[in-house]
Design a protein around this motif. Structure first.
Motif, short mmCIF file in Angstrom:
data_model
loop_
_atom_site.label_atom_id
_atom_site.label_comp_id
_atom_site.label_asym_id
_atom_site.label_seq_id
_atom_site.Cartn_x
_atom_site.Cartn_y
_atom_site.Cartn_z
N VAL A 106 0.84 -1.20 0.00
CA VAL A 106 0.00 0.00 0.00
C VAL A 106 0.88 1.26 0.00
O VAL A 106 0.52 2.26 -0.63
N ALA A 107 2.04 1.20 0.68
CA ALA A 107 2.95 2.36 0.66
C ALA A 107 3.34 2.67 -0.78
O ALA A 107 3.39 3.83 -1.19
N VAL A 108 3.61 1.62 -1.58
CA VAL A 108 3.98 1.81 -2.99
C VAL A 108 2.80 2.48 -3.73
O VAL A 108 2.99 3.41 -4.51
N LEU A 109 1.59 2.01 -3.43
CA LEU A 109 0.41 2.55 -4.12
C LEU A 109 0.15 4.02 -3.78
O LEU A 109 -0.25 4.79 -4.64
N VAL A 110 0.33 4.36 -2.50
CA VAL A 110 -0.01 5.75 -2.12
C VAL A 110 1.18 6.70 -2.26
O VAL A 110 1.03 7.90 -2.02
N PHE A 120 -5.66 9.47 1.62
CA PHE A 120 -5.49 8.03 1.85
C PHE A 120 -4.41 7.74 2.89
O PHE A 120 -4.59 6.93 3.78
N ARG A 121 -3.29 8.48 2.75
CA ARG A 121 -2.20 8.28 3.71
C ARG A 121 -2.69 8.59 5.12
O ARG A 121 -2.42 7.86 6.07
N GLY A 122 -3.42 9.69 5.24
CA GLY A 122 -3.96 10.09 6.55
C GLY A 122 -4.94 9.07 7.07
O GLY A 122 -4.90 8.68 8.25
N ALA A 123 -5.82 8.61 6.18
CA ALA A 123 -6.87 7.66 6.59
C ALA A 123 -6.25 6.36 7.11
O ALA A 123 -6.70 5.81 8.11
N TYR A 124 -5.21 5.89 6.43
CA TYR A 124 -4.58 4.64 6.88
C TYR A 124 -3.89 4.82 8.23
O TYR A 124 -3.68 3.87 8.96
N TYR A 125 -3.53 6.08 8.52
CA TYR A 125 -2.79 6.32 9.76
C TYR A 125 -3.73 6.51 10.96
O TYR A 125 -3.29 6.38 12.11
N VAL A 126 -4.98 6.79 10.71
CA VAL A 126 -5.93 7.07 11.81
C VAL A 126 -5.96 5.95 12.86
O VAL A 126 -5.89 6.22 14.06
N PRO A 127 -6.03 4.66 12.46
CA PRO A 127 -6.06 3.61 13.49
C PRO A 127 -4.85 3.62 14.43
O PRO A 127 -4.96 3.21 15.58
N ARG A 185 -4.38 -1.82 13.38
CA ARG A 185 -3.73 -0.78 14.18
C ARG A 185 -2.30 -0.49 13.71
O ARG A 185 -1.81 0.63 13.82
N GLY A 186 -1.60 -1.53 13.21
CA GLY A 186 -0.19 -1.36 12.88
C GLY A 186 0.06 -0.94 11.45
O GLY A 186 1.11 -0.37 11.13
N PHE A 187 -0.92 -1.22 10.59
CA PHE A 187 -0.78 -1.02 9.16
C PHE A 187 -0.28 0.39 8.79
O PHE A 187 0.71 0.55 8.08
N GLY A 188 -0.95 1.42 9.31
CA GLY A 188 -0.61 2.80 8.96
C GLY A 188 0.79 3.18 9.42
O GLY A 188 1.51 3.91 8.72
N TYR A 189 1.18 2.66 10.57
CA TYR A 189 2.49 2.98 11.13
C TYR A 189 3.61 2.48 10.21
O TYR A 189 4.52 3.23 9.84
N TYR A 190 3.50 1.20 9.83
CA TYR A 190 4.55 0.64 8.97
C TYR A 190 4.50 1.26 7.58
O TYR A 190 5.52 1.45 6.93
N MET A 191 3.28 1.60 7.15
CA MET A 191 3.14 2.22 5.83
C MET A 191 3.92 3.54 5.77
O MET A 191 4.61 3.82 4.79
N VAL A 192 3.82 4.32 6.83
CA VAL A 192 4.53 5.60 6.87
C VAL A 192 6.05 5.37 6.82
O VAL A 192 6.77 6.07 6.09
N LEU A 193 6.53 4.37 7.55
CA LEU A 193 7.97 4.07 7.51
C LEU A 193 8.38 3.65 6.10
O LEU A 193 9.44 4.05 5.61
N TYR A 194 7.53 2.84 5.47
CA TYR A 194 7.85 2.41 4.11
C TYR A 194 7.82 3.58 3.12
O TYR A 194 8.65 3.64 2.21
N ILE A 195 6.88 4.50 3.31
CA ILE A 195 6.83 5.66 2.41
C ILE A 195 8.14 6.44 2.52
O ILE A 195 8.73 6.87 1.53
N ALA A 196 8.60 6.60 3.77
CA ALA A 196 9.87 7.32 3.99
C ALA A 196 11.00 6.60 3.26
O ALA A 196 11.84 7.23 2.60
#
Lengths: 313, 415
Positions: A106-110, A120-127, A185-196
């Motif tokens: 998902v990080a690749v997609l967004v 989308f990035r914000g929404a995934y991070y809400v949890p 709960r963890g999805f958004g957190y790791y996604m942000v790290l992957y985006i970085a």
């Protein structure tokens, strides 16, 4: 005898080197002091407590811990509840590869400059920032016998007539239901790290691959994944340690039940250390040490696996 | 001579100043703020006015109370008065965290103020460790949904527990709603062990060993297992407190009867005022022993308190009849003071459901009794007991086997 071919250090140079070293340590000192006080000392003291008897009654009388060698570890080995907890904590690891793959994908997609991506990035991070008590209420509605999940399964004819059950009340499904909450709960957190991590990949590599005719899938496996291996290692490590230390979700959703099917090793530690006034710090510390040792062993495995890949890449 | 007189007058002045310096005591309540801030603050103000040499610093603690208490003891700044419940008081006293309050105030003043059972609830090893405060009855009142009763063809409230269980089946079969939510997995002393006491079945034998595995105990558990397996109880009852599940589902019209204190009605009034208007409040059926079970809060004085005498004075003030009755007028608690049973407030009739419930149970503080004493390592033992009840409900063990296993564990591990 091998002699240094470089110029011999003069007294002035030695003094300057010493000054630099001292200066470096002076800068490091505040952080080291904080680490020593808040990390190393509690860690060492906690490890020591694992070899002692230290109960509520001793604490109340102002008596210190009493060294008993390996007695706490023997008690742990003899306690089936601890083994159940450890087994469930290891089952909890199932979530790690799924969580990592999904959040990377998902990080690749967004990670594109398309309209609406920020949402989308914000929404995934809400949890990630949603409190666990609030999340628990929401997931109760989902997993209830008359909840959303059964309603959807019923509407899709995936649930036989009268086959609805509470997902958290069934010993075969409760752990997996909680794993999904952990995933959420963890999805958004790791996604942000992957985006970085993704944003640090040089664009020229992608461009060159496009010129070479590589499709999106080939670019993902050929460029993105190899370049992201250090980030994948970090995220997998964090996720593995978090899985072994799972507590919050279990505590609020099932309290370890039904039939201890969701009872984790850290719940055991928590219950022994913080259960009212008759706590047993010694036993809790011993159990904590075992959990830490398992987490360390798994981290080393992760390191070994990804490190060689990182070096190869 | 002059010097001596000067020294004497200085010493007198110093001692007067010292005597007049107010003593500050710290009071920790449990889950009372912000809803009851006004009541607590007014009570503290009244105490300070009557005792100008004592100042009270109030903190409301919630789920971290015990951990905060332990930290404060470790750091040498323990509170002076702490609000606990029966279970935690027993554990704290057994582990040496509390001072016996009968060493701080006369036993006569305790026995003249509180019901004997209330004092017994907070006694361990022959000593009283807490000033009994507000309480509740597990079987306090029965409230039911008359529409669901009508649909089920029932015309009156059940009068016995056996009848209550049979109503639960009838209601589910005829209306689809659940009849009743039994307390299978309630924490600690409110667990299924309370049902044994209600039915006159002992938890311990005369030697103090666990003995809740006779054929009669197993038969009782089997009745409740059958109810669960037959789908007559919401599944969540094996995971959550019965009172929580029952009050939530009652407000949705999915449960017909709730057994508990008037506090259930407060929730209903907030969540579904329409259903609140139609609720019928009546006496709850009792088990064969004809006794009530219930719980209570108290105020304890930690061993580490630096001002135990002042703390005891304040705890006695907060828990006296006047202050408990003031509290009962704000929220339907059951006072633990003897004088409350004759208070006119509990004798007034009214049509409002909460008023009716209050009049039914408010004066019944003498019945507050968990039914048995918690063992020393109660958390481990209660967990094992609840795990075995769960195994019986989910068909992993027979009722008899579950109780046998739990009794064996209790007797091997009871400290």
């Amino acid at each position: 005898m091998i002699q240094s071919s470089g110029p011999r250090p003069t007294g002035r140079r030695i003094r300057a080197g010493l000054r630099d070293t001292l200066l470096s340590y002076a800068f490091l000192a505040p952080a080291l002091v904080l680490l020593a006080v808040f990390t190393f000392y509690p860690l060492g003291y906690g490890a020591y407590l694992g070899f002692t008897k230290y109960t509520g009654a001793q604490f109340a009388q102002g008596l210190g811990p009493q060294f008993i060698g390996l007695e706490n570890f023997k008690a742990l080995i003899a306690d089936p509840l601890f083994w159940t907890g450890l087994k469930n904590s290891l089952k909890y690891l199932l979530i790690v590869p799924i969580l990592q793959f999904a959040s990377l994908a998902v990080a690749v997609l967004v990670n594109r400059n398309l309209p609406g991506m920020a949402f989308f990035r914000g929404a995934y991070y809400v949890p990630v920032v949603t409190s666990i008590s609030l999340a628990a209420v929401m997931w109760e509605w989902v997993y209830n016998k008359e909840g959303t999940l059964n309603w959807i399964l019923g509407a899709l004819h995936l649930l036989p007539q009268g086959g609805a059950f509470g997902w958290l009340n069934n010993e075969h499904t409760a752990l997996y239901a909680i794993l999904l909450v952990t995933f959420w709960r963890g999805f958004g957190y790791y996604m942000v790290l992957y985006i970085a991590g993704l944003q640090s990949i040089p664009e020229e590599l992608e461009e060159a691959a496009v010129l070479d005719g590589a499709n999106r899938w080939q670019r993902f496996w050929g460029i993105t994944v190899p370049m992201m291996r250090p980030t994948i290692l970090l995220c997998t490590l964090l996720s593995t340690i978090a899985a072994i230390r799972a507590l919050e979700e279990v505590l609020v959703l099932t309290n370890g039940g039904p039939l201890n099917s969701t009872y984790t090793a850290l719940m055991y530690v928590y219950s022994k250390a913080f259960q009212g006034f008759n706590f047993d710090y010694g036993l809790a510390s011993a159990a904590g040490l075992v959990v830490a040792a398992v987490a360390l062993a798994l981290s080393l495995l992760n390191f070994r696996f990804f490190r060689s890949d990182v070096e190869e890449s | 001579m002059k010097k001596a007189a000067l020294a004497l007058s200085l010493a007198l002045a110093a001692s007067t100043a010292f005597a007049q310096k107010p003593v500050e005591i710290t009071f920790w309540s449990w889950y009372l703020s912000p809803k009851f801030d006004a009541y607590i603050k007014d009570s503290i103000a009244a105490f300070e006015k009557a005792n100008p040499t004592i100042k009270v610093k109030w903190f409301d603690k919630q789920d971290s109370l015990v951990q905060d208490f332990l930290s404060s003891v470790n750091l040498g700044n323990a509170p002076d008065v702490v609000n606990l419940n029966i279970d935690e008081t027993a554990k704290a006293a057994q582990n040496g965290f509390l001072r016996p309050v009968d060493s701080l105030v006369s036993k006569a003043s305790l026995t003249s103020t509180f019901y004997p059972q209330s004092i017994a609830n907070f006694s361990t090893g022959g000593k009283v460790y807490g000033f009994p405060w507000y309480g509740w009855l597990n079987e306090g009142v029965l409230l039911y949904n008359p529409d669901l009763f009508k649909k089920a063809g029932l015309s009156r409230a059940p009068r016995t527990m056996t009848e209550l269980l049979s109503y639960a089946k009838t209601i589910k079969d005829k209306t689809g709603a659940y009849g009743y939510v039994p307390a299978y997995k309630d924490p600690n002393t409110a667990s299924f062990l309370g049902y044994f006491y209600s039915e006159g079945l002992p938890v311990y034998d005369k030697a103090g060993k666990a003995a809740f595995n006779t054929a009669a105990h197993a038969a009782l558990l089997q009745q409740y297992v059958n109810l669960y397996k037959g789908g007559y109880v919401p599944e969540d009852a094996i995971r959550r407190e019965a009172f929580q599940v029952a009050t939530e589902l009652y407000a949705q019209g999915k449960v017909a009867m709730v057994v508990g204190g008037p506090q259930a009605l407060n929730r209903l009034k907030d969540n579904n005022p329409g259903l609140y208007k139609s609720v019928v409040v009546t006496e709850a059926p009792l088990g064969k022993a004809g006794v009530q079970t219930g719980g209570s809060m108290d105020l304890v004085i930690p061993t580490a308190s630096k001002h135990p005498a002042e703390a005891a004075k304040f705890a006695a003030f907060m828990t006296n009849n006047v202050n408990q009755m003031k509290f009962a007028r704000i929220v339907p608690i059951v006072p633990t003071t003897r004088a409350a049973q004759n208070d006119a407030y509990f004798k007034q009739a009214g049509t409002d459901a909460i008023a009716r419930a209050t009049s039914l149970v408010g004066a019944s503080g003498r019945y507050i009794n968990p039914g048995y004493k918690a063992p020393k390592n109660s958390d481990d033992l209660y967990k094992n007991f609840n795990d075995n009840i769960e195994a019986a409900l989910l068909g992993r063990k027979t009722a008899q086997q579950a109780l046998n296993d739990s009794v064996a564990y209790w007797n091997a591990n009871m400290k």
